[in-house]
Design an enzyme around this catalytic site. Structure first.
Site, PDB file in Angstrom:
ATOM      1  N   LYS A  93      41.207 161.497  -1.458  1.00 17.07           N
ATOM      2  CA  LYS A  93      41.674 161.553  -0.062  1.00 17.07           C
ATOM      3  C   LYS A  93      42.388 160.252   0.270  1.00 17.07           C
ATOM      4  CE  LYS A  93      39.499 162.583   4.459  1.00 17.07           C
ATOM      5  NZ  LYS A  93      38.184 162.781   5.133  1.00 17.07           N
TER       6      LYS A  93
ATOM      7  N   SER B 220      33.517 166.772   7.354  1.00 19.74           N
ATOM      8  CA  SER B 220      34.840 166.605   6.738  1.00 19.74           C
ATOM      9  C   SER B 220      34.882 166.812   5.232  1.00 19.74           C
ATOM     10  CB  SER B 220      35.396 165.224   7.089  1.00 19.74           C
ATOM     11  OG  SER B 220      35.853 165.218   8.416  1.00 19.74           O
TER      12      SER B 220
ATOM     13  N   SER C 124      38.132 166.900   7.640  1.00 17.90           N
ATOM     14  CA  SER C 124      39.337 166.125   7.470  1.00 17.90           C
ATOM     15  C   SER C 124      39.768 166.001   6.003  1.00 17.90           C
ATOM     16  CB  SER C 124      39.154 164.729   8.063  1.00 17.90           C
ATOM     17  OG  SER C 124      38.137 164.019   7.396  1.00 17.90           O
TER      18      SER C 124
END
Lengths: 561, 561
Positions: free
Chosen positions: A140, A239, A215
């Protein structure tokens, strides 16, 4: 590298910065050999999952369609070279980008250099570097990588270049990993979807009208398309788990302060009232454990003193359920928002099998004040009233994305705390944690990951099923049921899992969720994977993953996809 | 009981409330059989340590002058009854009160009832209840006891009665302990002396012109006079270690969040920026371990979810130094405040012996920015600018005691934080912790506990030698050197440990400390015990205590007094 980046500080508009980032991303994908075909929008179906099979070669599919376990074995034995493997995964990741918009950049130079080193090592030493020798790991974006931009989804932050790899990446590197791709995240990181002004919206590979979650939604979509078999997400309200669930893969949010986070970037640095966790997402349950164990075996607490020095307790976990059944609480509904029919159906199917297993004891779990839990955690997310988030956004003049607006501006729990009100909120949090611990008489809890399968874009407003375990700081793991939303199975309003006729919603959140189902129905969520969540007691990460192994066997679900 | 308490809420003045608390205390002591003699001020010498020998019977001295280890053995074997033991310790504690003003109340009814139960248990079952069977344990007042007042040293808080025993007391109770006496603490708890408007000033049994330290100063004086062999203190800046040192006993501040604290009371509840620890004080090193292990064996984290579930790792500690030397850093001076000559002399004496031991490797430890550490922790102590402390004081109209005034009003680091400045301070704290961890290449650090032996009353202004380890959250243990301030040894200005001739202090704190020595000299601190501190890495509590065993043996110091 940093001097080439178009930035707000350099005088660019937010649109120019975003365009430059996208150009950069596309340039890294254009380096792939052989190049990927251009795909027009009309060539991309609603469900993209089968597309890689049409575009990639048989050899590429052999490597990327295998299980993570087999991939690791082939790499460790030298049967597949790291170079061959990373080239293939970069191509599949590039393809995933074209289908779902999940990548911020590929790292071909770095990845190939590393792969060559690993191949040379194994040729010389006849053994792998470590337990993750040659394994491609996706990351990420806000988990910093040396010499790469570190923007956390804010246009105004573009231009900050990380000086070194994040601590967790150093640990994985020692274990043999290859970093090759960075993935999208939403503006503020505080959405459970993935929409930013830098890269636009990431969509779900199973149904591009749906969100991949967030996320860590770039990771989710990438794993869903097998552009990665093992990646890194972060989670303060769902997330890791929301994107794992929405894309039908595994995701693990460990207890906080077990895995190292130094080197990530986000707003509100220094806040410690609710602590985000970093953790693995994978196509395989074994991947979650391998990742976590590999990191903990490096004793990260010696370099990051915030961490708690609990090593990976494999032996303890192995013995935990010997000679006794796993006591599983079952919670179909949190009492605040009733899940959509497909989720209830999947819960029922799994529970039915668990009840028949001699290794599992099933008990009903009565949720305790989950609406209060949300009000507590939501008031602790933005103790400055959202000022730091808004400042990061205002730096560039970029507009608020709809779900950023919702969580910051429409969320009634957001307030600017004083020191006194912060202390009071901490006490409320601790009292709730104590109350929950007093009630916790189970080994693990089986429950939904959200109030439906992957939501329509911009509609992911209820975090309760995941944020609950951030407030309590209980480890939680998401696993696929191999089931999906089906017009045949979920279309019938009279089925046992459907909303009761004349259903009267419990409150605003339930009403919103109910109306989504009324509006879109099974047809609207078609093909969305249905995943479930297993939650363990605080710090019982090892026992949680062990329990999931037992439960998946009992439910006849494969531990790897 | 609560209805009998004179309180501010009931309309009394602060003086009336204090007088009532003292009457209550004296009434509990008056119940002792046989009664203690009245002692006029003129009958109490400057050094009171020998007095119990003149007042208590031979039988009483046999029990109270023995080591904790022997006491435990005699109780566990039934050789001494719990009833006999607790009666004797209550009398000695009552005497300690008359000599040093260290007690807030005895608990004769509760203690005798408990002792009878324990005696009945052992008679029936022929075995002890647990590892602390019948052991009298003294308790600092703000650690709540069921049905007793819980005021934390504030006159305005008198009248709050605890509903149940604090969690740590429940654990100790399960292990067989007997609670019998509560001890004094200062107004605000944020002094390293013990002076309140409720009970006045507690003094040092070795030299009543000196402080016993604080904030667990009642415990310190009581243990110094052997009115207890095992007690409970709390520590956020030195509050266990300062009184242990000043009274020549052992004191252990574990890493925070290992031992349970639920049920204690203090201002600023909900603050988590610097976390106070609870821990044992004892006449015996073994007492520290027994206490900690007994509590952890009850798995307190299951009921208090804030705690970290690390059990007592005895086996790991035992093996830690097998086949290798303990690597001990030595820091005589923290670079901010030079210790008084007797402390330097004691350090030199111990280090000389350690250097000769085959089991110890001695290296010099260069302190890293200890003055910055103080500025960081001091700004985190009172994030509300001291408002909560002052509100608690103002409730009754009681005046600020001098050291409360000093820490709250004269302390330049006290500020009202905003959320943003608090986050920034947290980051500064974490960066300092990381920097220190990077430098930490030793097993343990040997250093002073303070910049002198027990200070003159109202002069304990420098916390740096202890607060340093609260900021870092490193476990630290204090042990007696069996040495004391001596006019013969420390009176010579030309000795190697004396301040250099024409010494020029480094700054305000050093100047203050230097002038204290110039004013009072060895004569002023006569007979004060000299203790030292051993510090371990964060969470390495077990290894720290094991290292101290090895070091005390190497330095030929008895592990029990």
């Amino acid at each position: 590298m940093s001097t080439d980046i178009v930035t707000i500080a350099g005088g660019a508009t937010w649109q120019e910065v975003a365009a430059d980032r996208q150009r950069h991303r596309d340039a890294t994908i254009a380096q792939l050999e052989p190049p990927l075909p251009e795909l027009s929008a009309s060539e991309i179906p609603l469900n993209t999952i089968a597309l890689p099979k049409k575009i990639l070669s048989e050899g590429e599919l052999t490597i990327t369609d295998t299980t993570l376990e087999n991939l690791i074995e082939k790499l460790a034995s030298g049967h597949w070279t790291s170079t061959a493997v990373i080239k293939v995964f970069m191509r599949r990741a590039g393809l995933a980008q074209k289908l779902t918009n999940c990548v911020t950049e590929l790292l071909p130079e770095r990845a190939l250099k590393r792969a060559e080193e690993l191949d040379a090592y194994i040729a010389t030493n006849k053994k792998p570097v470590g337990p993750l020798h040659g394994v491609p790991i996706s990351v990420k974006e806000h988990v910093g990588i040396a010499d790469c931009d570190l923007n956390a989804g804010f246009v105004g932050w573009v231009g900050t270049v990380a000086k070194e790899d994040s601590h967790i990446l150093q640990c994985l590197w020692d274990a043999g990993a290859v970093l090759y791709v960075r993935t999208t995240q939403p503006q503020t990181l505080m959405q459970i979807e993935t929409s930013s002004n830098l890269y636009g919206t990431t969509v779900n590979p199973y149904n591009t009208s749906l969100t991949p979650g967030g996320s860590s939604g770039g990771e989710g979509a990438l794993l869903g398309l097998r552009g990665s078999l093992l990646g890194i997400g972060t989670d303060i309200g769902g997330s890791i788990r929301s994107p794992a669930a929405n894309n039908g893969v595994f995701g693990f949010k460990p207890t906080s302060l077990r895995l190292p986070v130094r080197g990530w970037t986000a707003t509100m640095a220094g806040a410690e009232h609710v602590i985000a966790a970093i953790g693995p997402m994978s196509t395989s349950l074994a991947g979650l454990k391998l990742f976590t164990q590999a990191v903990l075996d490096r004793e990260p607490w010696l370099r990051e003193p915030t961490l708690i020095p609990i090593p990976w307790r494999e032996e303890e976990a192995r013995r935990a359920y010997e000679g006794r059944r796993v006591r599983v609480g079952v919670m179909v509904d949190d009492g605040v928002v009733m899940p959509h029919p497909p989720v209830k159906r999947a819960m029922a199917g799994v529970v039915e099998k668990l009840r028949k297993s001699p290794n599992v004891e099933v008990v009903e779990w009565k949720p305790w004040d989950h609406d209060r839990a949300w009000s507590i955690i939501a008031s602790l997310y933005f103790c400055d009233g959202g000022a730091d988030e808004l400042a990061a956004i205002n730096t560039s003049g970029e507009p608020l994305r709809p779900l950023s607006h919702w969580i910051l501006k429409e969320n009634p729990h957001v307030r600017r705390h004083t020191i006194e009100s912060l202390w009071a909120a901490n006490l409320e949090r601790d009292a709730y944690r104590t109350g929950y611990a007093e009630r916790w008489d189970i080994d693990v809890l089986l429950c939904p990951v959200g109030p439906g399968a992957a939501p329509k874009l911009e509609t992911s407003r209820y975090w309760g099923y995941t944020a609950q375990w951030n407030l309590l700081d209980y480890p939680a793991v998401v696993f696929p049921t191999r089931d999906c939303v089906s017009v045949d199975k979920d279309g019938d309003e009279g089925s046992e899992h459907a909303y009761p006729l004349g259903y009267s919603p419990r409150g605003e959140s339930d009403k919103y969720n109910y109306e989504l189902w009324r509006e879109h129905g099974a047809e609207g969520y078609k093909d969305a994977p249905i995943s479930l969540q297993l939650v363990g007691g605080r710090y019982q990460d090892e026992k949680l993953l062990r329990a999931l192994e037992i439960l998946m066997d009992a439910a006849e679900l494969p531990r790897s996809i």
